[in-house]
Write an enzyme that holds these catalytic residues in place. Sequence first.
Site: not given
Length: 362
Positions: A95, A125, A202
């Site tokens: 992402h 992911d 992230s």
Amino acid sequence: MTDSMPSRRDVLRLGAGALAAGVAGCSGAPTNQETTVATTDGTTTGDPSTTRSGDVSPYTRVYRESIDSVVLVRTDSGQGTGWVYDDAVVVTNEHVVGPAEEVDVRFNDGEWRAGTVLGTDAHSDLAAIRVADRPADATPLPLADAAPVVGQEVVAIGNPFALSGSATTGVVSGTDRAIPAPTGYRIPDAVQTDAAVNPGNSGGPLMSLDSEVVAVINSGGGDNIAFGISAALTERVVPGLVADGDYQHAYIGLSFTAVTPAVAEANDLDEARGLLVVSVDPTGPSAGVMQGSDGTAFVDGRQVRTGGDVVLSVDGTTVQTFEDLLSLLALQTSPGDTATVAYLRDGERRTADIELGVRSET
């Protein structure tokens, strides 16, 4: 000449001069004077990163050993964190890179490199980026061989809110979690931590105190709850992204609910164990083999599912929770493998061999 007490005006003048000197020093060049920090027992130490015994804090040591290998990943639509996986590959979240084919990567020394996205996998992911000519100090970070344990201390390193090279600390709060994937499926074997994680973290590493990556940070922002993709799943997925540009996940084509005491009572089961099959994908590998639930009942005022097979084990490994089954399929099987499923149907124990398929993109 006799000594005299300074006047109030003298004290104020001296204090103002000291304050001005202190403020000026904030923007000046550092001096060679050693910094001293008072400890609770009245002693001093020359380095604020050291403990009372004189040892460097374990968090500081992990940070110093890892920070040169942690990068900022920037695309046209945003930015996140990544870390050096091998000599030419940086790992981050799917992402973070999104649909981008090219990204910018900034290393801890401030140098920028162009990165080419080798592959992405929305189901886990994860994404792999090729970065040529990385700085010499940006050495690969090792993945932890052993699964983390609850209570284990960890350090999250990344770029929250574009604050480069930030570190937060905490413990492993849970393991074998199933967390949402961008595809709507679940990411198995995830690691939960209470280390502070915010937008920009992230894709960064969650480090053990042995300076090993125990998870790739995936999400956070709750009340001391954040998650990461486990080292074990990362180790399975990333080589496929590097070699082939994608990764294929095993698919059994069943949906489940846990057999609680209420479900066991409604289905006349001797004990609450296993997973009740709720539905079977009519085009999936279990079609025509397994049976899903076909009814409901009320137990103590609560509606529960009835009918359907109850899965007890896969390839000899007992499955008590949905997380158990997801982790088993993700870490121990591949598409095309034949899985032996032990289950109950109408109270009778049976087994079936199911050839696992490939999970779709959506």
